[in-house]
Design an enzyme around this catalytic site. Structure first.
Site, PDB file in Angstrom:
ATOM      1  N   TRP A 176      52.959  34.086  42.174  1.00 59.65           N
ATOM      2  CA  TRP A 176      53.176  34.735  43.474  1.00 59.65           C
ATOM      3  C   TRP A 176      51.899  35.460  43.852  1.00 59.65           C
ATOM      4  CZ3 TRP A 176      58.428  36.894  45.267  1.00 59.65           C
ATOM      5  CH2 TRP A 176      58.291  37.678  46.422  1.00 59.65           C
ATOM      6  N   ASP A 177      51.199  34.904  44.831  1.00 58.98           N
ATOM      7  CA  ASP A 177      49.891  35.441  45.216  1.00 58.98           C
ATOM      8  C   ASP A 177      50.005  36.343  46.435  1.00 58.98           C
ATOM      9  OD1 ASP A 177      47.130  35.755  45.108  1.00 58.98           O
ATOM     10  OD2 ASP A 177      46.746  33.603  44.952  1.00 58.98           O
TER      11      ASP A 177
ATOM     12  N   ASN B 176      46.872  37.635  49.166  1.00 58.60           N
ATOM     13  CA  ASN B 176      45.425  37.538  49.234  1.00 58.60           C
ATOM     14  C   ASN B 176      44.707  38.379  50.284  1.00 58.60           C
ATOM     15  OD1 ASN B 176      44.320  35.859  47.148  1.00 58.60           O
ATOM     16  ND2 ASN B 176      45.554  34.204  47.981  1.00 58.60           N
TER      17      ASN B 176
ATOM     18  N   CYS C 181      50.096  37.913  41.283  1.00 59.42           N
ATOM     19  CA  CYS C 181      48.666  37.695  41.488  1.00 59.42           C
ATOM     20  C   CYS C 181      48.362  38.281  42.855  1.00 59.42           C
ATOM     21  CB  CYS C 181      48.372  36.194  41.464  1.00 59.42           C
ATOM     22  SG  CYS C 181      46.656  35.755  41.798  1.00 59.42           S
TER      23      CYS C 181
ATOM     24  N   ASP D 121      40.449  37.017  39.084  1.00 55.88           N
ATOM     25  CA  ASP D 121      39.927  35.660  39.297  1.00 55.88           C
ATOM     26  C   ASP D 121      38.683  35.437  38.448  1.00 55.88           C
ATOM     27  OD1 ASP D 121      41.842  34.824  41.066  1.00 55.88           O
ATOM     28  OD2 ASP D 121      40.685  35.308  42.859  1.00 55.88           O
TER      29      ASP D 121
END
Ligand code: GLA
Length: 581
Positions: free
Chosen positions: A473-474, A476, A522, A544
């Site tokens: 589950w990002d 950004n 994430c 990352d």
């Protein structure tokens, strides 16, 4: 019983074999802080531990006394000039309050915090909870402070709850804790960083003034992790005192040490008060997030171990809590957006040969997602890349005796997507102003239940329609121009908090519906790696930056507070894609 109430001097003693925490009712009826440290024997007269108990004349209270008093959950406006724990703005415009002791309840176990992540017990014998109710007679408002002490851990958790009210009271500051310490001979260690260098251990001396960490990004952030450690200058990994504070929350926060010029230190931690206004009559009761406090007199190592054990076993949940996590291969740096089913199956075959257990398909599998400018929000498989859809690919991967996992970024939408074209009012943006994009995307308005419902419908269709056993589950980008379209002006101050409550609500629904799925959180690497997330996702993408050397620092800093089982670790190509080194 690990919470003892001494009626004679109205003190509460939370104690176990390792620590003691003592608070009491002050002569003015408010709560005072008396002691937090190594275990002391329980006895009558614990209030004597404070050097100068406050004298108090209700007819003519002395303003100067409050500035010196060690308080439990202080307000501003009646003489204490330090940072307060809370502010309640009243219909008259006044912010002056007087919350005094009304009663308390001591119960075995630990109640859940509605809608919020929190540490828990599996058996009531593991902890004891003290809930103290305070009341302000002028505005007829109630405040409940909740404390839990675990039986066999040097841990106290705290939170506060402002009851719903028919009066239009606005809470503009509601910390999860304040802790008044009798001296300021400490150093403050925090975990600071940026994308690709998250959670570096940073230490500074405490001197008179305010030392603060914060996030106003809408997520806990890579810049300042929501955790603080106060340590004596001589404290090492293995000796000396350290007090750790970890906020179980993933949104805007502030943590600070307010060191006055008289040698005292006050710790305050909770939701950031800026851009926060919670209307008790419109938004309902306000439950603050929980703060976990750990006391160690055996250095940073023992403190970290206490956090690790609690978070790994009584914060993380689900079948993977106690199970070894699968070794996974993630295709992102191998393919980026350039893949089709044959290419993925080739990678999976090689992965299987070297002992990988779980194949994870990252970004690019859905909608028209050919690069990062489009497709976010359209969570249906792209049939050109994956002719058999997610089910077809998952069947082939699982036939290789590999588990199958999938990437989502539920809180986001590209302007160039079917979801945004259908629902332009579902994004956070301030009317009549330009809405900033971040990585070509807008932030969905998760303060709206219909948005959370729509994402649940899309995600549950995918998870229910194929053999998916893992979700990355990002998230950004940070939140900007925060405003909920169509929401009343008086409720805009609660949007940041309700956004994160919406994120938690979606997580909870998915976990309940798909309990076998391992969630990994994430956020552009490790920009939302916090105790709140651990309640839903037992592991997190730490960064990352997978360069082996750079990563050591990130793993080390993260391990100050978070258990090793929660920290995703990577092997990746050399030279490293992110650092080029
Ligand atoms: C973020 C994540 C990466 C990857 C990309 C996909 O940057 O941190 O691991 O998932 O998004 O777009």
């Amino acid at each position: 019983m690990t919470v003892t109430y001494h009626q004679a001097d109205a003190t509460f003693h939370l104690h176990n074999a390792q620590i003691s925490y003592v608070l009491g009712v002050m002569p003015n009826g408010q709560l005072g802080q008396i002691y937090f440290g190594p275990r002391i024997h329980d006895r009558e007269g614990l209030a004597d531990l404070i050097e100068s108990p406050m004298s108090y004349d209700p007819a003519e209270p002395d303003a100067g006394q409050m500035d010196q008093a060690r308080q439990e959950y202080p307000s501003f406006g009646t003489g204490d000039m330090r940072t307060p724990a809370f502010t309640v703005v009243q219909p008259s415009g006044s912010h002056v309050t007087n919350f005094t002791y009304q009663g308390h309840v001591i119960t075995p176990g630990k109640p859940r915090l509605a809608g919020l992540p929190a540490t828990y017990v599996e058996d009531d014998s593991e902890a004891t909870t003290l809930a103290i109710t305070l009341h302000d007679a002028v505005i007829d408002a109630t405040l409940m402070l909740q404390y839990t002490i675990y039986e066999n851990r040097p841990v106290i958790t705290r939170s506060a709850r402002f009851a719903a009210s028919a009066t239009p009271l606005t809470v503009t500051r509601a910390a999860s804790l304040a802790l008044d310490l009798p001296d300021q001979d400490y150093e403050l260690t925090t975990l600071t960083g940026a994308w690709a260098r998250e959670r570096a251990v940073t230490t500074r001396a405490i001197v008179p003034g305010i030392a603060a960490i914060q996030s106003l990004r809408g997520h806990s952030s890579a810049q300042f992790n929501p955790a603080m450690i106060l340590r004596r200058p001589h404290t090492t990994e293995d000796s000396g005192a350290a007090i750790g504070f970890a906020l179980v929350y993933s949104g805007n926060f502030q943590g600070l040490v307010d060191a006055d010029t008289m040698g005292h230190a006050r710790v305050v931690m909770g939701i950031h008060p800026d851009h926060f206004a919670w209307r008790l009559d419109l938004d309902g009761a306000l439950q603050t997030p929980e703060v976990v406090m750990v006391y160690s007199d055996r250095g940073l190592n023992a403190m970290s171990q206490a956090f690790h054990d609690l978070f790994a076993h009584r914060l993380a949940r689900g079948p993977y809590r106690d199970a070894p996590r699968p070794i996974l291969l993630n295709n992102w740096e191998a393919t980026y957006f350039d893949f089709d089913e044959a290419k993925l199956l080739g990678i999976a075959e090689t992965a299987k040969k070297v002992g990988v257990e779980l194949f994870v398909l990252d970004d690019g599998w859905f909608g028209e997602r050919h690069d990062d400018t489009l497709g976010l929000g359209d969570w249906q498989a792209n049939r050109t890349k994956l002719p058999g859809g997610i089910k077809g690919l998952a069947d082939k991967i699982t036939a290789m005796d590999l588990k199958f996992g999938l990437w989502f970024e539920p809180e986001m939408v590209n302007p160039n997507s079917d979801l945004f074209r259908a629902h332009p009012d579902w994004v956070l943006r301030t009317p009549d102003r330009v809405a900033s994009v971040g990585r070509h995307q807008y932030v969905l308005d998760f303060s709206k239940p219909e948005v959370v419902d729509a994402l649940y419908a899309q995600m549950s269709a995918i998870l229910g329609g194929a053999k998916v056993s893992y979700v990355k589950w990002d998230m950004n980008r940070s939140l900007t121009e925060v405003f909920s379209q169509g929401t009343a002006p008086e409720r805009q101050g609660s949007v940041y908090h309700r956004f994160i409550l919406g994120v938690y609500a979606l997580y909870e629904r998915l976990i309940q519906a798909f309990p076998h799925v391992l969630f990994e959180s994430c956020a552009g690497g490790g920009s939302r790696f916090d105790a709140g997330m651990l309640y839903y996702a037992p592991q997190g993408w730490a960064s990352d930056d997978t360069d082996a050397v750079a990563r050591q620092k990130i793993q080390y800093g993260t391990s100050m507070i978070y258990p090793l089982s929660s920290i995703g670790s990577h092997v990746s190509a050399v030279p490293n894609h992110q650092l080029g080194a």
